[in-house]
Design an enzyme around this catalytic site. Structure first.
Site, PDB file in Angstrom:
ATOM      1  N   ARG A  45     -23.341  34.951 -21.438  1.00 20.66           N
ATOM      2  CA  ARG A  45     -24.670  35.477 -21.807  1.00 20.66           C
ATOM      3  C   ARG A  45     -25.511  34.384 -22.461  1.00 20.66           C
ATOM      4  NH1 ARG A  45     -25.318  38.005 -26.352  1.00 20.66           N
ATOM      5  NH2 ARG A  45     -23.331  39.104 -26.346  1.00 20.66           N
ATOM      6  N   TYR A  97     -50.696  42.541 -12.906  1.00 23.34           N
ATOM      7  CA  TYR A  97     -49.495  43.248 -12.480  1.00 23.34           C
ATOM      8  C   TYR A  97     -49.249  44.403 -13.461  1.00 23.34           C
ATOM      9  CZ  TYR A  97     -44.789  44.673 -11.710  1.00 23.34           C
ATOM     10  OH  TYR A  97     -43.692  45.462 -11.500  1.00 23.34           O
ATOM     11  N   ASP A 170     -48.851  33.762 -15.264  1.00 28.75           N
ATOM     12  CA  ASP A 170     -48.015  34.406 -14.253  1.00 28.75           C
ATOM     13  C   ASP A 170     -48.441  33.827 -12.907  1.00 28.75           C
ATOM     14  OD1 ASP A 170     -46.922  36.010 -12.284  1.00 28.75           O
ATOM     15  OD2 ASP A 170     -47.167  37.886 -13.390  1.00 28.75           O
ATOM     16  N   LYS A 195     -39.941  37.301  -5.824  1.00 30.54           N
ATOM     17  CA  LYS A 195     -40.971  37.193  -4.779  1.00 30.54           C
ATOM     18  C   LYS A 195     -40.790  35.901  -3.974  1.00 30.54           C
ATOM     19  CE  LYS A 195     -42.305  40.769  -7.101  1.00 30.54           C
ATOM     20  NZ  LYS A 195     -41.955  42.114  -6.739  1.00 30.54           N
TER      21      LYS A 195
END
Ligand code: PLP
Length: 374
Positions: A45, A97, A170, A195
């Site tokens: 992690r 978004y 972004d 994406k």
């Protein structure tokens, strides 16, 4: 960039000579008899060899000092906003978004963080929205999903920095193939790697790349480790594989989208085509400066009529797949307002298209036959 992507920055595995990284699935790493780690890894992690090559390539192609991968785009978005303290202020576009904005609205209410939304195409509105000394993060998106409005990154950086804020961009829709946001003054660039970076609609992921190793960046690293929104080893491996063809895919999608946008620009059944590559697009001049290798594969059609007409067109396509998301090799069509839900600010007559790498003539014919049926 195409060479660095294709070769994953000339990757060769030191142990075996393999030209792809091994998949390390261990969650924990051994210590010696003195309880010292035998390598630089301790627990997956916190750090994970499967991220190393991926993060190196991401930092390299965006020109940053370091990259961090996350379990999804939203995990990366949340990590950034986790660094904003109560009493501070965030600025973001009014249309963006919707998931990022939903999260922003939620945390601003819960944690007494000020939130100002500005009209994306209006830099004066951004100037008025920032609060010097109080604004912690200016978050922009360019092109903006799903109107594909363009924000001038250099101008936004100047405004953010004058107010003492961090500018985060972004850049999911532009990708580093056409816009390296850090070169225009952004402090951190974000990609939903789900994406274009991955490109095959089969991995969720998020990437942050920072221009500096500063206090906020260290904070973001802690957030990732402690909240655990980490990318699994196989997803990291798949993402790196997808990125090897990013350049080619993005170029082809951009070429297809430009051709489609031009073809349908004056179509009798459409009010408008929104695509930054069209001269009629209000952000075209900035896009030409800022998007140096294509305008991307995302465009929207404003249909004459309302939701019914838009949905009928989507219903009649045979090649375009009716699904959300973007940046994959396959072309998608969606009625965006329906996907965003009742609070959506997106016009009801807007159809969002994610153009893939298929034969462009066939995509045009598919849309033509669907518009014809209306
Ligand atoms: C522009 C943009 N930013 C962020 C996200 C969120 O990314 P993810 O779905 O990988 O969590 C998306 C997803 O659609 C997006 O389109």
């Amino acid at each position: 960039m195409e060479t660095r992507l294709a070769q994953a920055c000339h990757y060769i595995d030191e142990l075996t000579g393999g030209i792809n990284p091994p998949l390390q699935l261990s969650t924990t790493y051994a210590r010696d008899t003195d309880y010292e780690h035998v390598s630089r890894y301790s627990y997956s992690r916190a750090d994970n060899p499967s991220w190393d090559v991926l993060e190196k390539v991401c930092a390299d192609i965006d020109g940053g000092v370091e990259a961090l991968c996350f379990a999804s785009g939203m995990a990366a978005v949340c990590a950034v906003f986790e660094t904003v303290n109560a009493g501070e202020h965030v600025v973001a576009p009014r249309i963006m978004y919707h998931g990022s904005q939903d999260w922003l609205r939620r945390i601003s209410e819960r944690r007494s963080i000020g939130l100002s939304l500005f009209e994306a195409s209006d830099l004066d509105a951004l100037r008025q929205a920032v609060q010097p000394g109080k604004t912690s993060v200016v978050w922009i998106e360019t092109p903006i999903n799903p109107t594909w409005d363009i924000i001038d990154i250099s101008a936004a950086a100047e405004i953010a920095h004058q107010a003492g804020a961090t500018l985060v961009v972004d850049a999911t829709v532009s990708s580093p193939v056409t816009t390296r946001a850090l070169e225009y003054g952004a402090d951190i660039v974000f990609h939903s790697a789900t994406k274009y970076l991955n490109g095959h609609s089969d991995v969720l992921g998020g990437i942050l790349v920072s221009a500096q190793d500063n206090e906020r960046w260290q904070d973001i690293k802690w957030v990732r480790t402690l909240t655990g929104g980490v990318l699994g080893p196989f997803d990291a491996w798949l993402l790196l594989r997808g990125m090897r063809t990013l350049f080619l895919r993005f170029e082809k999608a951009s070429q297809n989208a430009l051709q489609i946008a031009r073809h349908f620009e004056n179509h009798a059944r459409l009010e408008r085509v929104l695509y930054p590559g069209l001269e009629s697009h209000p952000g075209h001049d900035i896009a030409r400066r800022q998007m140096t290798n294509g305008f991307g594969g995302m465009l929207s059609l404003l249909v004459k009529g309302g939701a019914d007409e838009a949905r009928a067109i989507a219903a009649n396509t045979k090649l375009f797949l009716r699904a959300t998301s973007l940046g994959g090799v396959e072309s998608l069509i969606e009625h965006r307002a329906a996907v965003e839900g009742p609070h959506s600010a997106v016009p009801q007559n807007l159809l969002r298209l994610s153009i893939g790498i298929e034969n462009c003539r066939e995509l045009i014919d598919d849309l033509e036959q669907s518009l014809e049926k209306l």
